[in-house]
Design an enzyme around this catalytic site. Structure first.
Site, PDB file in Angstrom:
ATOM      1  N   HIS A  68       0.904  -1.096   0.202  1.00  0.00           N
ATOM      2  CA  HIS A  68      -0.032  -0.015  -0.034  1.00  0.00           C
ATOM      3  C   HIS A  68       0.852   1.442   0.068  1.00  0.00           C
ATOM      4  O   HIS A  68       2.172   1.204   0.656  1.00  0.00           O
ATOM      5  CB  HIS A  68      -1.136   0.016   1.435  1.00  0.00           C
ATOM      6  CG  HIS A  68      -0.193   0.212   2.647  1.00  0.00           C
ATOM      7  ND1 HIS A  68       0.103   1.291   3.052  1.00  0.00           N
ATOM      8  CD2 HIS A  68      -0.005  -0.902   3.272  1.00  0.00           C
ATOM      9  CE1 HIS A  68       0.368   1.161   4.324  1.00  0.00           C
ATOM     10  NE2 HIS A  68       0.743  -0.145   4.488  1.00  0.00           N
ATOM     11  N   ASP A  70      -0.828   4.287   0.776  1.00  0.00           N
ATOM     12  CA  ASP A  70      -1.475   5.260   1.581  1.00  0.00           C
ATOM     13  C   ASP A  70      -0.616   5.129   2.848  1.00  0.00           C
ATOM     14  O   ASP A  70      -0.212   4.246   3.374  1.00  0.00           O
ATOM     15  CB  ASP A  70      -2.917   4.959   1.752  1.00  0.00           C
ATOM     16  CG  ASP A  70      -3.327   3.721   2.339  1.00  0.00           C
ATOM     17  OD1 ASP A  70      -2.535   2.777   2.099  1.00  0.00           O
ATOM     18  OD2 ASP A  70      -4.146   3.429   3.257  1.00  0.00           O
ATOM     19  N   ASP A 101       6.474   2.193   6.598  1.00  0.00           N
ATOM     20  CA  ASP A 101       5.228   1.758   6.465  1.00  0.00           C
ATOM     21  C   ASP A 101       4.334   2.148   5.296  1.00  0.00           C
ATOM     22  O   ASP A 101       3.734   3.422   5.613  1.00  0.00           O
ATOM     23  CB  ASP A 101       4.441   1.587   7.936  1.00  0.00           C
ATOM     24  CG  ASP A 101       3.149   0.766   7.769  1.00  0.00           C
ATOM     25  OD1 ASP A 101       2.826  -0.070   6.765  1.00  0.00           O
ATOM     26  OD2 ASP A 101       2.243   1.190   8.718  1.00  0.00           O
ATOM     27  N   GLU A 135      -5.259   0.665   2.865  1.00  0.00           N
ATOM     28  CA  GLU A 135      -4.689  -0.151   3.801  1.00  0.00           C
ATOM     29  C   GLU A 135      -4.754   0.323   5.245  1.00  0.00           C
ATOM     30  O   GLU A 135      -5.056  -0.565   6.281  1.00  0.00           O
ATOM     31  CB  GLU A 135      -3.404  -0.763   3.736  1.00  0.00           C
ATOM     32  CG  GLU A 135      -3.126  -1.949   4.298  1.00  0.00           C
ATOM     33  CD  GLU A 135      -2.590  -1.566   5.953  1.00  0.00           C
ATOM     34  OE1 GLU A 135      -2.429  -2.823   6.675  1.00  0.00           O
ATOM     35  OE2 GLU A 135      -2.070  -0.692   6.215  1.00  0.00           O
ATOM     36  N   GLU A 136      -4.365   1.830   5.536  1.00  0.00           N
ATOM     37  CA  GLU A 136      -4.628   2.377   6.673  1.00  0.00           C
ATOM     38  C   GLU A 136      -5.981   2.905   7.009  1.00  0.00           C
ATOM     39  O   GLU A 136      -6.070   3.420   8.180  1.00  0.00           O
ATOM     40  CB  GLU A 136      -3.426   3.792   6.656  1.00  0.00           C
ATOM     41  CG  GLU A 136      -2.116   3.030   6.305  1.00  0.00           C
ATOM     42  CD  GLU A 136      -1.521   2.296   7.534  1.00  0.00           C
ATOM     43  OE1 GLU A 136      -1.921   2.112   8.422  1.00  0.00           O
ATOM     44  OE2 GLU A 136      -0.124   2.057   7.565  1.00  0.00           O
ATOM     45  N   GLU A 164       4.839  -5.588   4.255  1.00  0.00           N
ATOM     46  CA  GLU A 164       4.862  -4.889   5.239  1.00  0.00           C
ATOM     47  C   GLU A 164       6.021  -5.063   6.098  1.00  0.00           C
ATOM     48  O   GLU A 164       6.762  -6.061   5.943  1.00  0.00           O
ATOM     49  CB  GLU A 164       3.568  -5.431   6.081  1.00  0.00           C
ATOM     50  CG  GLU A 164       2.328  -5.124   5.637  1.00  0.00           C
ATOM     51  CD  GLU A 164       1.796  -3.817   5.881  1.00  0.00           C
ATOM     52  OE1 GLU A 164       2.536  -2.891   6.579  1.00  0.00           O
ATOM     53  OE2 GLU A 164       0.771  -3.322   5.511  1.00  0.00           O
ATOM     54  N   HIS A 353       4.395   4.753  12.047  1.00  0.00           N
ATOM     55  CA  HIS A 353       3.272   5.644  12.346  1.00  0.00           C
ATOM     56  C   HIS A 353       3.776   6.667  13.409  1.00  0.00           C
ATOM     57  O   HIS A 353       2.900   7.234  14.079  1.00  0.00           O
ATOM     58  CB  HIS A 353       2.001   4.717  13.013  1.00  0.00           C
ATOM     59  CG  HIS A 353       1.507   4.101  12.278  1.00  0.00           C
ATOM     60  ND1 HIS A 353       0.104   3.587  12.479  1.00  0.00           N
ATOM     61  CD2 HIS A 353       1.755   3.398  11.165  1.00  0.00           C
ATOM     62  CE1 HIS A 353      -0.370   2.553  11.459  1.00  0.00           C
ATOM     63  NE2 HIS A 353       0.503   2.517  10.549  1.00  0.00           N
TER      64      HIS A 353
END
Length: 380
Positions: A68, A70, A101, A135-136, A164, A353
Protein backbone atom coordinates in the site's frame (compact mmCIF):
# COMPACT_ATOMS: atom_id res chain seq x y z
CA UNK A 1 21.00 -0.10 -15.46
CA UNK A 2 19.02 -0.93 -12.32
CA UNK A 3 16.15 0.89 -10.65
CA UNK A 4 17.28 2.64 -7.44
CA UNK A 5 14.90 1.67 -4.61
CA UNK A 6 16.20 4.46 -2.36
CA UNK A 7 15.35 7.18 -4.85
CA UNK A 8 11.99 5.58 -5.62
CA UNK A 9 11.23 5.39 -1.88
CA UNK A 10 12.07 9.08 -1.46
CA UNK A 11 9.93 10.01 -4.46
CA UNK A 12 6.99 8.07 -3.04
CA UNK A 13 7.36 9.75 0.36
CA UNK A 14 7.08 13.12 -1.38
CA UNK A 15 3.61 12.11 -2.55
CA UNK A 16 1.24 13.27 0.20
CA UNK A 17 -0.93 10.17 0.13
CA UNK A 18 -2.58 10.31 3.56
CA UNK A 19 -5.37 7.74 3.34
CA UNK A 20 -7.55 7.82 1.30
CA UNK A 21 -5.82 10.50 -0.83
CA UNK A 22 -3.79 9.04 -3.74
CA UNK A 23 -1.34 11.96 -3.70
CA UNK A 24 0.37 10.95 -6.96
CA UNK A 25 1.96 7.79 -5.53
CA UNK A 26 0.12 5.31 -7.75
CA UNK A 27 0.55 7.59 -10.77
CA UNK A 28 4.30 7.51 -10.15
CA UNK A 29 4.37 3.72 -9.86
CA UNK A 30 2.23 3.30 -12.96
CA UNK A 31 4.74 5.35 -14.98
CA UNK A 32 7.65 3.29 -13.66
CA UNK A 33 5.97 -0.07 -14.23
CA UNK A 34 4.52 0.80 -17.63
CA UNK A 35 7.96 1.94 -18.74
CA UNK A 36 9.30 -1.50 -17.90
CA UNK A 37 6.65 -3.32 -19.92
CA UNK A 38 4.07 -4.03 -17.24
CA UNK A 39 0.43 -3.85 -18.27
CA UNK A 40 -1.14 -1.49 -15.74
CA UNK A 41 -4.79 -1.10 -14.78
CA UNK A 42 -6.27 1.32 -12.29
CA UNK A 43 -8.82 -0.50 -10.16
CA UNK A 44 -10.35 2.45 -8.31
CA UNK A 45 -13.50 1.87 -6.28
CA UNK A 46 -15.63 4.28 -4.24
CA UNK A 47 -12.98 6.95 -4.33
CA UNK A 48 -10.11 4.63 -3.37
CA UNK A 49 -7.21 4.44 -5.81
CA UNK A 50 -5.72 1.02 -6.59
CA UNK A 51 -3.24 -0.25 -9.18
CA UNK A 52 -2.79 -3.69 -10.73
CA UNK A 53 0.24 -4.39 -12.90
CA UNK A 54 1.16 -7.59 -14.72
CA UNK A 55 4.30 -8.58 -16.59
CA UNK A 56 3.96 -11.59 -18.86
CA UNK A 57 0.95 -13.50 -20.05
CA UNK A 58 -1.61 -14.94 -17.69
CA UNK A 59 -0.28 -18.31 -16.72
CA UNK A 60 -0.66 -21.03 -14.17
CA UNK A 61 2.35 -19.66 -12.27
CA UNK A 62 2.29 -16.05 -11.16
CA UNK A 63 4.38 -14.52 -8.39
CA UNK A 64 2.45 -11.70 -6.76
CA UNK A 65 3.43 -8.72 -4.63
CA UNK A 66 0.99 -6.70 -2.55
CA UNK A 67 1.43 -3.43 -0.68
CA UNK A 68 0.00 0.00 0.00
CA UNK A 69 1.03 3.59 -0.63
CA UNK A 70 -1.45 5.28 1.69
CA UNK A 71 -0.07 6.48 5.01
CA UNK A 72 -1.43 7.60 8.37
CA UNK A 73 -1.64 11.33 9.20
CA UNK A 74 1.59 13.03 10.33
CA UNK A 75 0.17 14.29 13.62
CA UNK A 76 1.93 17.41 14.88
CA UNK A 77 4.02 18.45 11.87
CA UNK A 78 5.97 20.89 14.07
CA UNK A 79 7.24 17.95 16.13
CA UNK A 80 9.07 16.45 13.13
CA UNK A 81 12.78 17.21 12.80
CA UNK A 82 12.57 16.45 9.06
CA UNK A 83 9.66 17.40 6.81
CA UNK A 84 7.19 14.49 6.90
CA UNK A 85 6.78 14.54 3.11
CA UNK A 86 10.27 15.74 2.29
CA UNK A 87 11.81 12.35 1.49
CA UNK A 88 15.08 13.71 2.88
CA UNK A 89 18.17 11.51 3.14
CA UNK A 90 20.53 12.56 5.92
CA UNK A 91 23.46 10.59 7.41
CA UNK A 92 22.35 7.40 5.71
CA UNK A 93 18.74 7.71 6.91
CA UNK A 94 15.62 8.24 4.79
CA UNK A 95 13.07 10.35 6.67
CA UNK A 96 9.35 10.78 6.10
CA UNK A 97 5.87 9.38 6.56
CA UNK A 98 5.75 5.97 4.95
CA UNK A 99 9.51 5.37 5.12
CA UNK A 100 8.89 2.09 6.94
CA UNK A 101 5.14 1.58 6.51
CA UNK A 102 5.37 0.93 3.68
CA UNK A 103 6.47 3.05 0.75
CA UNK A 104 10.02 1.74 0.92
CA UNK A 105 8.73 -1.82 0.85
CA UNK A 106 6.67 -1.05 -2.25
CA UNK A 107 9.66 0.66 -3.86
CA UNK A 108 11.82 -2.40 -3.18
CA UNK A 109 9.55 -4.99 -4.76
CA UNK A 110 8.76 -2.71 -7.68
CA UNK A 111 12.49 -2.09 -8.25
CA UNK A 112 13.31 -5.80 -7.94
CA UNK A 113 10.52 -6.74 -10.35
CA UNK A 114 11.47 -4.06 -12.90
CA UNK A 115 15.12 -5.11 -12.82
CA UNK A 116 14.20 -8.75 -13.31
CA UNK A 117 11.86 -8.31 -16.25
CA UNK A 118 14.25 -5.91 -18.01
CA UNK A 119 17.27 -8.14 -17.50
CA UNK A 120 15.85 -11.66 -17.64
CA UNK A 121 13.12 -13.65 -19.30
CA UNK A 122 11.28 -15.87 -16.80
CA UNK A 123 11.25 -19.43 -18.04
CA UNK A 124 7.77 -20.03 -16.73
CA UNK A 125 5.16 -17.68 -15.38
CA UNK A 126 4.62 -13.99 -14.75
CA UNK A 127 4.73 -11.28 -12.10
CA UNK A 128 1.70 -9.45 -10.73
CA UNK A 129 1.81 -6.36 -8.51
CA UNK A 130 -1.28 -5.21 -6.60
CA UNK A 131 -0.99 -1.89 -4.76
CA UNK A 132 -3.74 -0.16 -2.81
CA UNK A 133 -4.41 3.24 -1.33
CA UNK A 134 -6.76 1.92 1.38
CA UNK A 135 -4.77 -0.19 3.84
CA UNK A 136 -4.50 2.41 6.59
CA UNK A 137 -8.18 3.33 6.28
CA UNK A 138 -11.32 1.22 6.26
CA UNK A 139 -9.69 -1.38 3.98
CA UNK A 140 -13.00 -1.99 2.22
CA UNK A 141 -12.14 -0.73 -1.26
CA UNK A 142 -8.41 -1.41 -1.48
CA UNK A 143 -6.93 -4.89 -1.67
CA UNK A 144 -10.47 -6.28 -1.46
CA UNK A 145 -11.38 -4.33 -4.60
CA UNK A 146 -8.22 -5.52 -6.34
CA UNK A 147 -8.99 -9.15 -5.54
CA UNK A 148 -12.60 -8.73 -6.65
CA UNK A 149 -11.39 -7.25 -9.93
CA UNK A 150 -8.86 -10.05 -10.38
CA UNK A 151 -11.52 -12.71 -9.87
CA UNK A 152 -13.81 -11.00 -12.37
CA UNK A 153 -11.04 -10.74 -14.96
CA UNK A 154 -9.43 -14.14 -14.65
CA UNK A 155 -6.32 -12.85 -12.91
CA UNK A 156 -4.66 -15.21 -10.42
CA UNK A 157 -1.59 -15.15 -8.21
CA UNK A 158 -0.04 -18.51 -7.42
CA UNK A 159 1.85 -17.15 -4.41
CA UNK A 160 2.01 -13.65 -2.95
CA UNK A 161 4.41 -11.65 -0.83
CA UNK A 162 3.13 -8.67 1.17
CA UNK A 163 5.90 -6.15 1.83
CA UNK A 164 4.80 -4.93 5.27
CA UNK A 165 7.54 -4.23 7.86
CA UNK A 166 7.96 -7.50 9.77
CA UNK A 167 11.30 -7.24 11.59
CA UNK A 168 11.14 -6.01 15.22
CA UNK A 169 14.75 -4.90 15.66
CA UNK A 170 17.12 -6.38 13.09
CA UNK A 171 16.77 -6.76 9.35
CA UNK A 172 16.04 -10.38 8.52
CA UNK A 173 14.98 -11.65 11.93
CA UNK A 174 11.29 -12.28 11.28
CA UNK A 175 8.80 -13.05 8.53
CA UNK A 176 5.07 -13.50 8.94
CA UNK A 177 3.38 -16.70 7.81
CA UNK A 178 0.01 -15.83 9.31
CA UNK A 179 -1.94 -13.33 11.35
CA UNK A 180 -4.35 -13.48 14.24
CA UNK A 181 -7.98 -12.71 13.63
CA UNK A 182 -9.49 -9.57 15.09
CA UNK A 183 -12.98 -8.70 16.25
CA UNK A 184 -14.52 -5.90 18.27
CA UNK A 185 -17.62 -6.31 20.42
CA UNK A 186 -19.74 -3.31 21.39
CA UNK A 187 -21.95 -3.82 24.46
CA UNK A 188 -24.89 -1.71 25.62
CA UNK A 189 -26.60 -2.23 28.98
CA UNK A 190 -29.89 -0.42 29.57
CA UNK A 191 -31.58 0.09 32.92
CA UNK A 192 -33.71 2.81 34.50
CA UNK A 193 -32.34 6.23 35.40
CA UNK A 194 -32.81 7.47 38.95
CA UNK A 195 -31.52 9.44 41.92
CA UNK A 196 -28.38 8.05 43.55
CA UNK A 197 -30.00 8.49 46.98
CA UNK A 198 -32.89 6.21 45.98
CA UNK A 199 -31.29 3.29 44.13
CA UNK A 200 -34.33 1.05 44.74
CA UNK A 201 -36.33 3.28 42.40
CA UNK A 202 -33.82 2.84 39.56
CA UNK A 203 -32.17 -0.04 37.76
CA UNK A 204 -28.43 0.61 37.51
CA UNK A 205 -26.76 -0.90 34.40
CA UNK A 206 -23.20 -0.10 35.56
CA UNK A 207 -22.63 -3.01 37.99
CA UNK A 208 -24.09 -5.46 35.48
CA UNK A 209 -21.81 -4.21 32.74
CA UNK A 210 -18.84 -4.29 35.11
CA UNK A 211 -19.61 -7.92 35.98
CA UNK A 212 -19.82 -8.87 32.30
CA UNK A 213 -16.57 -7.15 31.32
CA UNK A 214 -14.82 -8.64 34.36
CA UNK A 215 -15.97 -12.14 33.44
CA UNK A 216 -14.88 -11.75 29.83
CA UNK A 217 -11.51 -10.25 30.80
CA UNK A 218 -10.73 -13.11 33.19
CA UNK A 219 -11.72 -15.86 30.77
CA UNK A 220 -8.90 -17.88 29.19
CA UNK A 221 -9.74 -18.36 25.53
CA UNK A 222 -7.00 -20.91 24.84
CA UNK A 223 -3.38 -21.80 25.56
CA UNK A 224 -2.10 -21.12 22.07
CA UNK A 225 -1.73 -23.38 19.03
CA UNK A 226 1.08 -24.75 16.90
CA UNK A 227 1.78 -21.46 15.12
CA UNK A 228 0.06 -18.95 17.41
CA UNK A 229 0.33 -17.54 20.90
CA UNK A 230 -2.74 -17.59 23.14
CA UNK A 231 -5.69 -15.49 22.04
CA UNK A 232 -6.32 -12.28 23.95
CA UNK A 233 -9.41 -10.35 25.00
CA UNK A 234 -8.89 -6.74 26.05
CA UNK A 235 -11.48 -4.30 27.41
CA UNK A 236 -10.89 -1.00 25.62
CA UNK A 237 -13.79 1.28 26.64
CA UNK A 238 -16.27 1.62 29.51
CA UNK A 239 -18.55 4.65 29.53
CA UNK A 240 -21.88 5.97 30.77
CA UNK A 241 -21.65 9.49 29.40
CA UNK A 242 -22.85 10.56 32.85
CA UNK A 243 -21.42 13.80 34.25
CA UNK A 244 -23.66 13.95 37.34
CA UNK A 245 -22.47 12.19 40.48
CA UNK A 246 -25.97 11.96 41.99
CA UNK A 247 -27.68 10.36 39.00
CA UNK A 248 -27.87 6.66 38.23
CA UNK A 249 -27.48 6.45 34.43
CA UNK A 250 -29.94 4.65 32.27
CA UNK A 251 -27.32 3.24 29.94
CA UNK A 252 -23.75 1.96 30.01
CA UNK A 253 -21.51 1.10 27.04
CA UNK A 254 -18.34 -0.94 26.83
CA UNK A 255 -16.07 -2.38 24.15
CA UNK A 256 -13.72 -5.33 23.99
CA UNK A 257 -11.25 -6.34 21.29
CA UNK A 258 -10.28 -9.98 20.71
CA UNK A 259 -7.18 -11.06 18.80
CA UNK A 260 -7.71 -14.74 18.15
CA UNK A 261 -5.72 -17.66 16.80
CA UNK A 262 -6.75 -20.57 14.63
CA UNK A 263 -8.48 -22.34 17.51
CA UNK A 264 -11.43 -20.02 16.87
CA UNK A 265 -13.45 -18.37 14.14
CA UNK A 266 -15.08 -14.98 14.33
CA UNK A 267 -18.51 -16.60 14.15
CA UNK A 268 -17.79 -18.96 17.05
CA UNK A 269 -16.53 -16.11 19.23
CA UNK A 270 -19.55 -14.01 18.32
CA UNK A 271 -21.86 -16.83 19.46
CA UNK A 272 -19.92 -17.10 22.74
CA UNK A 273 -20.14 -13.35 23.38
CA UNK A 274 -23.87 -13.34 22.66
CA UNK A 275 -24.41 -16.23 25.07
CA UNK A 276 -22.41 -14.55 27.85
CA UNK A 277 -24.35 -11.33 27.31
CA UNK A 278 -27.72 -13.08 27.38
CA UNK A 279 -26.81 -14.89 30.59
CA UNK A 280 -25.82 -11.63 32.28
CA UNK A 281 -29.11 -10.06 31.22
CA UNK A 282 -30.98 -13.01 32.72
CA UNK A 283 -29.02 -12.84 35.99
CA UNK A 284 -29.30 -9.09 36.51
CA UNK A 285 -32.57 -8.09 34.86
CA UNK A 286 -30.67 -5.47 32.87
CA UNK A 287 -31.34 -5.28 29.14
CA UNK A 288 -28.20 -6.06 27.13
CA UNK A 289 -27.32 -5.76 23.47
CA UNK A 290 -24.08 -6.68 21.71
CA UNK A 291 -22.84 -5.85 18.22
CA UNK A 292 -19.76 -7.57 16.79
CA UNK A 293 -17.57 -6.54 13.87
CA UNK A 294 -14.96 -8.93 12.50
CA UNK A 295 -12.07 -7.24 10.69
CA UNK A 296 -10.30 -10.46 9.78
CA UNK A 297 -10.09 -14.19 10.49
CA UNK A 298 -6.91 -15.87 11.64
CA UNK A 299 -4.90 -17.72 9.02
CA UNK A 300 -1.58 -19.45 8.59
CA UNK A 301 0.40 -20.34 5.47
CA UNK A 302 1.91 -23.69 6.30
CA UNK A 303 5.69 -23.96 5.79
CA UNK A 304 6.43 -25.31 2.34
CA UNK A 305 8.25 -24.40 -0.84
CA UNK A 306 7.25 -20.70 -0.92
CA UNK A 307 7.86 -20.07 2.78
CA UNK A 308 11.15 -21.95 2.53
CA UNK A 309 12.19 -20.03 -0.59
CA UNK A 310 11.62 -16.65 1.05
CA UNK A 311 13.36 -17.72 4.26
CA UNK A 312 16.35 -18.89 2.24
CA UNK A 313 16.50 -15.56 0.37
CA UNK A 314 16.39 -13.62 3.65
CA UNK A 315 19.14 -15.75 5.18
CA UNK A 316 21.32 -15.49 2.07
CA UNK A 317 21.16 -11.67 2.09
CA UNK A 318 21.21 -10.98 5.85
CA UNK A 319 22.89 -13.99 7.41
CA UNK A 320 19.87 -14.50 9.68
CA UNK A 321 17.39 -17.34 9.56
CA UNK A 322 14.05 -15.56 9.99
CA UNK A 323 11.61 -16.60 12.69
CA UNK A 324 8.31 -17.78 11.22
CA UNK A 325 5.85 -15.62 13.14
CA UNK A 326 2.13 -14.91 13.36
CA UNK A 327 2.49 -12.00 15.81
CA UNK A 328 1.31 -8.43 15.44
CA UNK A 329 -1.91 -6.88 14.25
CA UNK A 330 -3.74 -7.33 10.98
CA UNK A 331 -2.62 -6.56 7.44
CA UNK A 332 -4.02 -6.94 3.94
CA UNK A 333 -2.60 -10.46 3.95
CA UNK A 334 -5.88 -11.39 5.67
CA UNK A 335 -7.61 -10.73 2.36
CA UNK A 336 -4.94 -12.22 0.09
CA UNK A 337 -4.93 -15.53 2.00
CA UNK A 338 -8.37 -16.26 0.56
CA UNK A 339 -6.89 -15.96 -2.94
CA UNK A 340 -3.53 -17.77 -2.65
CA UNK A 341 -0.76 -18.67 -0.18
CA UNK A 342 0.71 -15.47 1.26
CA UNK A 343 3.72 -14.53 3.37
CA UNK A 344 4.97 -11.19 4.63
CA UNK A 345 8.47 -9.82 4.84
CA UNK A 346 9.76 -6.28 5.03
CA UNK A 347 11.76 -3.69 6.90
CA UNK A 348 12.37 -3.12 10.60
CA UNK A 349 9.17 -1.46 11.75
CA UNK A 350 10.30 0.40 14.86
CA UNK A 351 9.25 3.88 13.72
CA UNK A 352 6.09 3.14 11.75
CA UNK A 353 3.26 5.60 12.50
CA UNK A 354 5.61 7.64 14.71
CA UNK A 355 6.75 11.24 14.45
CA UNK A 356 10.05 11.25 12.51
CA UNK A 357 9.37 7.91 10.82
CA UNK A 358 12.59 6.82 9.14
CA UNK A 359 14.64 3.90 7.82
CA UNK A 360 18.38 3.36 7.23
CA UNK A 361 18.98 3.33 3.48
CA UNK A 362 21.11 0.21 3.84
CA UNK A 363 17.97 -1.66 4.88
CA UNK A 364 16.26 -0.54 1.69
CA UNK A 365 19.16 -1.88 -0.36
CA UNK A 366 19.03 -5.17 1.55
CA UNK A 367 15.30 -5.52 1.09
CA UNK A 368 15.49 -5.04 -2.66
CA UNK A 369 18.23 -7.70 -2.79
CA UNK A 370 16.03 -10.14 -0.85
CA UNK A 371 13.08 -9.57 -3.17
CA UNK A 372 15.34 -9.84 -6.22
CA UNK A 373 16.71 -13.17 -5.00
CA UNK A 374 13.17 -14.44 -4.34
CA UNK A 375 12.10 -13.54 -7.88
CA UNK A 376 15.21 -15.14 -9.38
CA UNK A 377 14.78 -18.34 -7.37
CA UNK A 378 11.03 -18.49 -8.07
CA UNK A 379 11.64 -18.51 -11.82
CA UNK A 380 14.84 -20.56 -11.78
Amino acid sequence: MTLDPIQLSADLIRCESVTPVEGGALQLLERVLSGAGFQCTRVDRNGTANLFARWGDKSERTLGFNGHTDVVPVGDAAAWTHAPFGGEISDGILWGRGATDMKSGVACFVAAAVDHVTQHTPKDGSIAIAITGDEEGDATDGTVALLDWMDANGERMTDCLVGEPTCPNTMGEMMKIGRRGSLTAYFTATGIQGHAAYPHRAKNPVPAMARLINQLSNHTLDQGTAHFDASSLVATTFDTGNTATNVIPSQCNATVNIRFNDAHTGAELTTWLEAKTAKMAEETGIEFAVRVTISGESFVTQPGYFVDMLAAAVEAETGLKPELSTSGGTSDARFVQKHCPVVEFGLVGKTMHQVDEHVPVEQITQLKSIYARLIKDYFA
